[in-house]
Write a protein that holds these residues in place. Structure first.
Motif, short mmCIF file in Angstrom:
data_model
loop_
_atom_site.label_atom_id
_atom_site.label_comp_id
_atom_site.label_asym_id
_atom_site.label_seq_id
_atom_site.Cartn_x
_atom_site.Cartn_y
_atom_site.Cartn_z
N GLU A 160 0.81 -1.21 0.00
CA GLU A 160 0.00 0.00 0.00
C GLU A 160 0.85 1.27 0.00
OE1 GLU A 160 -2.74 -0.26 3.24
OE2 GLU A 160 -4.12 -1.56 2.13
N ASN A 161 2.08 1.16 0.49
CA ASN A 161 2.97 2.33 0.49
C ASN A 161 3.89 2.35 -0.73
OD1 ASN A 161 2.67 3.99 3.15
ND2 ASN A 161 2.53 1.85 3.76
N HIS A 162 3.66 1.41 -1.66
CA HIS A 162 4.37 1.39 -2.94
C HIS A 162 5.89 1.41 -2.76
CE1 HIS A 162 0.42 2.16 -4.65
NE2 HIS A 162 0.32 3.24 -3.90
N VAL A 163 6.38 0.57 -1.86
CA VAL A 163 7.83 0.47 -1.66
C VAL A 163 8.45 -0.06 -2.95
CG1 VAL A 163 9.67 -0.66 -0.37
CG2 VAL A 163 7.60 0.13 0.82
N ASP A 164 9.43 0.66 -3.46
CA ASP A 164 10.04 0.36 -4.76
C ASP A 164 11.16 -0.66 -4.60
OD1 ASP A 164 11.00 0.30 -7.29
OD2 ASP A 164 11.60 2.41 -7.38
N PHE A 165 10.88 -1.91 -4.98
CA PHE A 165 11.90 -2.95 -4.87
C PHE A 165 12.77 -3.03 -6.12
CE2 PHE A 165 9.18 -4.41 -1.40
CZ PHE A 165 10.15 -4.66 -0.43
N MET A 166 12.65 -2.06 -6.99
CA MET A 166 13.64 -1.90 -8.05
C MET A 166 14.90 -1.23 -7.50
SD MET A 166 12.39 -3.29 -10.72
CE MET A 166 13.42 -2.63 -12.05
N LYS A 167 14.79 -0.64 -6.33
CA LYS A 167 15.93 -0.01 -5.69
C LYS A 167 16.69 -1.03 -4.86
CE LYS A 167 14.11 4.71 -5.29
NZ LYS A 167 13.85 5.82 -4.35
N SER A 168 17.99 -1.09 -5.07
CA SER A 168 18.82 -2.05 -4.34
C SER A 168 18.78 -1.80 -2.84
CB SER A 168 20.27 -1.97 -4.84
OG SER A 168 20.36 -2.37 -6.19
N ARG A 169 18.71 -0.54 -2.43
CA ARG A 169 18.72 -0.24 -1.00
C ARG A 169 17.50 -0.85 -0.31
NH1 ARG A 169 15.97 3.51 1.60
NH2 ARG A 169 17.78 4.15 2.84
N ASN A 170 16.35 -0.81 -0.96
CA ASN A 170 15.15 -1.37 -0.36
C ASN A 170 15.22 -2.89 -0.28
OD1 ASN A 170 14.12 1.19 -0.11
ND2 ASN A 170 12.82 1.08 -1.92
N ILE A 171 15.79 -3.51 -1.31
CA ILE A 171 15.97 -4.96 -1.29
C ILE A 171 16.91 -5.36 -0.16
CG2 ILE A 171 16.89 -6.93 -2.57
CD1 ILE A 171 15.94 -5.60 -5.13
N LEU A 172 18.02 -4.64 -0.02
CA LEU A 172 19.01 -4.98 1.01
C LEU A 172 18.44 -4.80 2.41
CD1 LEU A 172 22.23 -3.40 -0.53
CD2 LEU A 172 21.79 -5.82 -0.15
N ILE A 173 17.73 -3.70 2.63
CA ILE A 173 17.15 -3.45 3.96
C ILE A 173 16.16 -4.54 4.31
CG2 ILE A 173 15.66 -1.90 5.28
CD1 ILE A 173 16.95 0.43 3.71
N THR A 174 15.26 -4.84 3.38
CA THR A 174 14.25 -5.88 3.63
C THR A 174 14.89 -7.24 3.85
OG1 THR A 174 12.63 -4.69 2.28
CG2 THR A 174 12.22 -7.02 2.68
N ALA A 175 15.87 -7.57 3.00
CA ALA A 175 16.52 -8.88 3.09
C ALA A 175 17.20 -9.07 4.44
CB ALA A 175 17.53 -9.03 1.95
#
Length: 471
Positions: A372-387
């Motif tokens: 719902e907050n449209h977190v952009d997982f095309m960004k490496s930083r978001n992938i790394l934080i989530t992972a």
């Protein structure tokens, strides 16, 4: 208090969401209260069972702690406070075999740890949620909420394994009632799941009601010898008291981080920004006061309960009054040893089947947070934080030690997987470049107070602004 007084989390309210249960009538509200009480029972009484603390005192101060929390949080947050598992290691360090003469010292250490909540609450009050919560955007809080449900999942599976037939009856009852049920049946699936699976377990010979028959109908939930006050006197061991305080107090650092994750989960479940209104300074204070009160009288530390968040997500009845009813029931039944025995002999498979659904609902709320907050997982930083949040939180929780143990000045500090994962996510979100809004908007910390208030009003019906989640 109207639900519209609290900013939303940026989404539209579900058409079947209920923020004022009074329109459903008193009988239905009572059933909702029972449902919340049964949801927290399994985990709440497990802590005293593992540590040697009193089950009746645990129920009493879970109820009183919840009511205190609601008073300090202005009655706005539909949270139930039950026994905290985080402090089990602290009890074990001071009273490894649940020794009755040592447990009050452990409780003293837990009571002192509650004071740390006051400090963090003061920081939120001084700097305001707008400046503090920029460290907790959806890319951080979403995976934390997902981790909460997945970490709890192992206990649900372990309980289900004692009898999968009964567990599946509980799961099937909840699913059928929630999807195909009509009227009241559809919004009390947890309570019905408990009742139907409990009856099934009894029919299959899974229940031993000897303890129920032997238990008295009325009894006092608190014994003086179990309280911290019993330590006063010539027998007081100051060295043991200091050891307990130094050993147990650091655990609060982990539980306070978990509290922020729990409040995020409740906020996204109800689509109301409780982090801003009534504010984390109030909810942290409520959690701390409840923990201190419970510990002084020989009950486990209190914490906001994910099980009840799962009930909120499933029933969509978000009225805090229902949770307060559950608290009153817990207080009432704490004076009835026979009722406590009925709950205590409830087979693990019943608890497991119900918990399996509830814990899954918690993780689902975290996923919804990201979507719902449209977190952009095309960004490496978001992938790394989530992972890293997911792997550290879940991996450490399921490791042999179950925690990261650090020795500081000869004192062993145990950090849970969720605490480590949360800290990693917060730090990475701060230091990694590429945050949404970088180079476009000034950091919120540099904005003046009036500007912050315009974007993030603490009062009023204005919707929760997405800028907060990306600040």
């Amino acid at each position: 208090m109207a639900a519209t007084d609290i900013p939303t989390m940026g989404a539209q309210d579900a058409p079947d969401a209920i923020y004022d249960a009074r329109k459903l009538g008193a009988p239905k509200m009572v059933l909702f209260g029972f449902q919340h009480m049964f949801a927290m029972f399994g985990a709440t009484i497990l802590v005293p069972a593992l540590t040697g603390l009193s089950v009746s005192a645990t129920l009493l101060f879970a109820g009183l702690g919840t009511l205190l929390f609601h008073v300090l949080a202005k009655g706005k947050v539909p949270a139930f406070l039950g026994s905290s598992f985080a402090f089990i290691a602290g009890y074990a360090a001071i009273a490894p075999a649940g020794e009755t003469d040592l447990l009050p010292y452990a409780c003293l250490g837990v009571a002192c740890s509650g004071l740390l909540y006051f400090i963090l609450s003061a920081l939120f009050r001084i700097f305001g949620p707008t400046r503090v919560m920029r460290f907790f955007p959806p890319v951080v809080t979403g995976p934390i909420v997902i981790s909460i449900g997945l970490i709890l999942a192992s206990s649900a599976i372990a309980n289900c394994e004692t009898n999968w037939t009964v567990a599946l009856v509980a799961i099937a009852t909840i699913v059928i009632c929630n999807i195909w049920g009509r009227g009241m049946v559809r919004i009390i699936p947890i309570l019905l799941g408990v009742v139907v699976s409990y009856v099934t377990a009894a029919a299959l010979g899974e229940c031993d009601f000897t303890r129920v028959a032997e238990a008295a109908w009325i009894g006092l939930p608190v014994l003086w010898d179990n309280t911290v006050f019993s330590l006063v006197g010539p027998q007081f061991d100051s060295g043991l008291a200091i050891t307990a305080i130094i050993t147990i107090m650091p655990i609060a650092l982990a539980t306070m981080i978990e509290h922020i994750g729990d409040m995020s989960a409740i906020s996204f479940t109800c689509n109301r920004n409780y982090i801003v209104n009534p504010g984390l300074h109030r909810t942290l204070l409520g959690d701390g006061v409840a923990t201190i009160l419970a510990s002084l009288f020989g009950a486990p530390a209190n914490t906001t309960y994910g099980e009840n968040t799962g009930v909120l997500a499933l029933t969509r009845v978000f009225d805090p009054r229902v949770v307060r009813l559950a608290a009153c029931f817990a207080i009432l039944f704490s004076f009835c040893p026979k009722f406590a025995a009925v709950i205590a002999v409830m087979p693990a498979c019943v608890i497991g089947g119900v918990s399996l659904v509830l814990y899954g609902m918690i993780s689902s709320v975290g996923i919804r947070n990201l979507v719902e907050n449209h977190v952009d997982f095309m960004k490496s930083r978001n992938i790394l934080i989530t992972a890293l949040i997911l792997v550290l939180s879940i991996g450490i929780a399921y490791s042999a030690a179950g925690a990261i143990v650090l020795e500081v000045a000869g004192v062993a500090i145990s950090l849970s997987g969720l605490a480590v994962g949360s800290l990693a996510g917060i730090v990475l979100n701060i230091i990694l470049p590429g945050k949404d809004g970088d180079g476009i908007e000034p950091a919120l910390a540099e904005a003046d107070e009036d500007e912050a208030d315009r974007h993030y009003p603490l009062e009023g019906p204005a919707p929760y602004n997405d800028e907060l989640t990306h600040a």
